[in-house]
Design a protein around this motif. Sequence first.
Motif, PDB file in Angstrom:
ATOM      1  N   HIS A   1     -30.037 -14.916  -5.535  1.00  0.00           N
ATOM      2  CA  HIS A   1     -29.351 -15.746  -6.525  1.00  0.00           C
ATOM      3  C   HIS A   1     -29.720 -15.331  -7.950  1.00  0.00           C
ATOM      4  CE1 HIS A   1     -28.157 -19.439  -3.882  1.00  0.00           C
ATOM      5  NE2 HIS A   1     -27.748 -18.292  -3.383  1.00  0.00           N
ATOM      6  N   ARG A   2     -30.944 -14.890  -8.138  1.00  0.00           N
ATOM      7  CA  ARG A   2     -31.326 -14.428  -9.480  1.00  0.00           C
ATOM      8  C   ARG A   2     -30.542 -13.186  -9.873  1.00  0.00           C
ATOM      9  NH1 ARG A   2     -36.503 -16.233  -7.734  1.00  0.00           N
ATOM     10  NH2 ARG A   2     -37.138 -14.141  -7.081  1.00  0.00           N
ATOM     11  N   VAL A   3     -30.213 -12.340  -8.903  1.00  0.00           N
ATOM     12  CA  VAL A   3     -29.363 -11.174  -9.189  1.00  0.00           C
ATOM     13  C   VAL A   3     -27.997 -11.641  -9.681  1.00  0.00           C
ATOM     14  CG1 VAL A   3     -28.148  -9.213  -8.156  1.00  0.00           C
ATOM     15  CG2 VAL A   3     -30.542  -9.641  -7.565  1.00  0.00           C
ATOM     16  N   PHE A   4     -27.400 -12.599  -8.964  1.00  0.00           N
ATOM     17  CA  PHE A   4     -26.084 -13.101  -9.359  1.00  0.00           C
ATOM     18  C   PHE A   4     -26.127 -13.792 -10.712  1.00  0.00           C
ATOM     19  CE2 PHE A   4     -25.193 -13.574  -4.557  1.00  0.00           C
ATOM     20  CZ  PHE A   4     -24.707 -12.278  -4.491  1.00  0.00           C
ATOM     21  N   GLU A   5     -27.156 -14.579 -10.925  1.00  0.00           N
ATOM     22  CA  GLU A   5     -27.277 -15.281 -12.202  1.00  0.00           C
ATOM     23  C   GLU A   5     -27.448 -14.292 -13.351  1.00  0.00           C
ATOM     24  OE1 GLU A   5     -30.548 -17.783 -11.301  1.00  0.00           O
ATOM     25  OE2 GLU A   5     -29.376 -19.117  -9.989  1.00  0.00           O
ATOM     26  N   GLY A   6     -28.150 -13.187 -13.085  1.00  0.00           N
ATOM     27  CA  GLY A   6     -28.301 -12.159 -14.104  1.00  0.00           C
ATOM     28  C   GLY A   6     -26.993 -11.483 -14.464  1.00  0.00           C
ATOM     29  N   LEU A   7     -26.066 -11.481 -13.528  1.00  0.00           N
ATOM     30  CA  LEU A   7     -24.738 -10.929 -13.798  1.00  0.00           C
ATOM     31  C   LEU A   7     -23.859 -11.918 -14.556  1.00  0.00           C
ATOM     32  CD1 LEU A   7     -24.017  -9.366 -10.280  1.00  0.00           C
ATOM     33  CD2 LEU A   7     -24.681  -8.125 -12.349  1.00  0.00           C
ATOM     34  N   GLY A   8     -24.317 -13.178 -14.619  1.00  0.00           N
ATOM     35  CA  GLY A   8     -23.523 -14.214 -15.255  1.00  0.00           C
ATOM     36  C   GLY A   8     -22.572 -14.905 -14.306  1.00  0.00           C
ATOM     37  N   TRP A   9     -22.821 -14.806 -12.990  1.00  0.00           N
ATOM     38  CA  TRP A   9     -21.926 -15.385 -11.992  1.00  0.00           C
ATOM     39  C   TRP A   9     -22.297 -16.834 -11.698  1.00  0.00           C
ATOM     40  CZ3 TRP A   9     -21.168 -11.044  -7.769  1.00  0.00           C
ATOM     41  CH2 TRP A   9     -20.548  -9.940  -8.383  1.00  0.00           C
ATOM     42  N   THR A  10     -21.323 -17.584 -11.200  1.00  0.00           N
ATOM     43  CA  THR A  10     -21.454 -19.018 -10.989  1.00  0.00           C
ATOM     44  C   THR A  10     -21.644 -19.335  -9.512  1.00  0.00           C
ATOM     45  OG1 THR A  10     -20.065 -19.474 -12.923  1.00  0.00           O
ATOM     46  CG2 THR A  10     -20.310 -21.244 -11.299  1.00  0.00           C
ATOM     47  N   ASP A  11     -22.626 -20.173  -9.221  1.00  0.00           N
ATOM     48  CA  ASP A  11     -22.949 -20.609  -7.863  1.00  0.00           C
ATOM     49  C   ASP A  11     -21.965 -21.703  -7.436  1.00  0.00           C
ATOM     50  OD1 ASP A  11     -24.066 -21.650  -5.544  1.00  0.00           O
ATOM     51  OD2 ASP A  11     -26.105 -21.741  -6.331  1.00  0.00           O
ATOM     52  N   LEU A  12     -21.251 -21.473  -6.313  1.00  0.00           N
ATOM     53  CA  LEU A  12     -20.292 -22.451  -5.802  1.00  0.00           C
ATOM     54  C   LEU A  12     -20.733 -23.066  -4.481  1.00  0.00           C
ATOM     55  CD1 LEU A  12     -16.812 -20.771  -6.493  1.00  0.00           C
ATOM     56  CD2 LEU A  12     -17.915 -22.604  -7.788  1.00  0.00           C
ATOM     57  N   ASN A  13     -22.002 -22.971  -4.128  1.00  0.00           N
ATOM     58  CA  ASN A  13     -22.470 -23.527  -2.865  1.00  0.00           C
ATOM     59  C   ASN A  13     -22.484 -25.048  -2.933  1.00  0.00           C
ATOM     60  OD1 ASN A  13     -23.299 -21.193  -1.063  1.00  0.00           O
ATOM     61  ND2 ASN A  13     -24.296 -20.637  -3.001  1.00  0.00           N
ATOM     62  N   ASN A  14     -21.470 -25.671  -2.300  1.00  0.00           N
ATOM     63  CA  ASN A  14     -21.281 -27.125  -2.324  1.00  0.00           C
ATOM     64  C   ASN A  14     -21.133 -27.638  -3.749  1.00  0.00           C
ATOM     65  OD1 ASN A  14     -21.531 -27.304   0.527  1.00  0.00           O
ATOM     66  ND2 ASN A  14     -23.765 -27.254   0.321  1.00  0.00           N
ATOM     67  N   LYS A  15     -20.404 -26.857  -4.565  1.00  0.00           N
ATOM     68  CA  LYS A  15     -20.240 -27.168  -5.979  1.00  0.00           C
ATOM     69  C   LYS A  15     -18.823 -26.855  -6.435  1.00  0.00           C
ATOM     70  CE  LYS A  15     -25.069 -25.983  -7.042  1.00  0.00           C
ATOM     71  NZ  LYS A  15     -25.946 -25.053  -7.794  1.00  0.00           N
ATOM     72  N   ALA A  16     -18.513 -27.286  -7.644  1.00  0.00           N
ATOM     73  CA  ALA A  16     -17.248 -26.967  -8.301  1.00  0.00           C
ATOM     74  C   ALA A  16     -17.547 -26.415  -9.690  1.00  0.00           C
ATOM     75  CB  ALA A  16     -16.343 -28.193  -8.395  1.00  0.00           C
ATOM     76  N   ALA A  17     -16.634 -25.606 -10.219  1.00  0.00           N
ATOM     77  CA  ALA A  17     -16.812 -25.013 -11.544  1.00  0.00           C
ATOM     78  C   ALA A  17     -15.443 -24.642 -12.091  1.00  0.00           C
ATOM     79  CB  ALA A  17     -17.719 -23.783 -11.476  1.00  0.00           C
ATOM     80  N   ALA A  18     -15.382 -24.415 -13.388  1.00  0.00           N
ATOM     81  CA  ALA A  18     -14.147 -23.997 -14.036  1.00  0.00           C
ATOM     82  C   ALA A  18     -14.430 -22.822 -14.959  1.00  0.00           C
ATOM     83  CB  ALA A  18     -13.531 -25.149 -14.826  1.00  0.00           C
ATOM     84  N   ILE A  19     -13.488 -21.887 -15.012  1.00  0.00           N
ATOM     85  CA  ILE A  19     -13.606 -20.718 -15.881  1.00  0.00           C
ATOM     86  C   ILE A  19     -12.246 -20.471 -16.511  1.00  0.00           C
ATOM     87  CG2 ILE A  19     -14.171 -18.261 -16.029  1.00  0.00           C
ATOM     88  CD1 ILE A  19     -15.791 -18.526 -13.490  1.00  0.00           C
ATOM     89  N   ASP A  20     -12.218 -20.236 -17.812  1.00  0.00           N
ATOM     90  CA  ASP A  20     -10.993 -19.842 -18.503  1.00  0.00           C
ATOM     91  C   ASP A  20     -10.966 -18.329 -18.640  1.00  0.00           C
ATOM     92  OD1 ASP A  20      -9.975 -22.423 -18.891  1.00  0.00           O
ATOM     93  OD2 ASP A  20     -11.264 -22.721 -20.640  1.00  0.00           O
TER      94      ASP A  20
END
Length: 324
Positions: A151-170
């Motif tokens: 997960h730290r690799v993904f977060e370093g890329l600026g990616w959003t965690d969707l595990n049992n979550k919601a998010a929005a991106i423009d």
Amino acid sequence: MGSGSRAAAAITSVVAAAGLAALAWGTLVERKRYTLREVTVPVLPAGSAPLRVLHLSDLHMAPWQRDKQEWVRSLADLEPDLVVDTGDNLGHVDGIPGVAYALERFRGIPGVFVNGSNDYFGPSPKNPFLYFGGPSGTPRKVATLDIDALHRVFEGLGWTDLNNKAAAIDIRGTHLEFFGVDDPHRDFDRLELITGAIDELRADDPLLDEQWPDGPDAAAPRPTATIGVVHAPYQRVLNSFVNHGAQLILAGHTHGGQVCIPGIGALVTNCDIPRDKAKGLSLWLHGLRSAFLNVSAGLGTSIYAPVRFACPPEATLLTLVAAP
């Protein structure tokens, strides 16, 4: 030996030779025949600019798989607007550096991700014929992987965690809403959290006060495209996503069947999705609603079953366009 016995022996020899040739092709050639599948999906609001979405899944990365790492890196040349990773990135206890190297070129490109079971647990030898009896279970003796480091690799890329979550991106003027669940194959999904996550997401939207000054019931909702993300496409999850308004669902896990029969397709899916939807873009229907469903055949295999046949490893480039 009679003529009948000689004919039977000859047929047995031919079948054995064909089997060995197929095994050699599947292990030495096809499992490394990385393929980009391209599809167009009409899900965006009217007037939206097309969006290029790169769907990655099931890398099952081991440290020595440099060819796979380099091929994934080369996909950055496609200049996607968004990357969606649907899990099972790890295939070895030391797989994280390979994943980090493969994805480094996507740093700064918006992305979202969910977990697969192989991001939690290391691979183990299995009898492949057991898959015909239904989805695989969790082995009793298996290595626990460092999912926090992944997960730290993904977060370093600026990616959003969707595990049992919601998010929005423009992105490029289009408002995208996402919701996802943790791996359903190990019952880590929490579908009951999706409604609350979506409501919270919309309540925190800074544009709501401008668009809905008298409350969200006073005007038509802000135009969006809604995308569901999951690793294993179990029917309970797909149906829930459709009920929650998903227009497009992205999933992996099935490996497209991994070993298929030409003209017939997947023999197993390792979940309860119909075999004809184990790979590619299709339409998932539930009640009076529907959503486009893209199931990736994935880019890897277990290190204990390094073979593919009539099902090459793949990534998918989806071009999202305005719906008619």
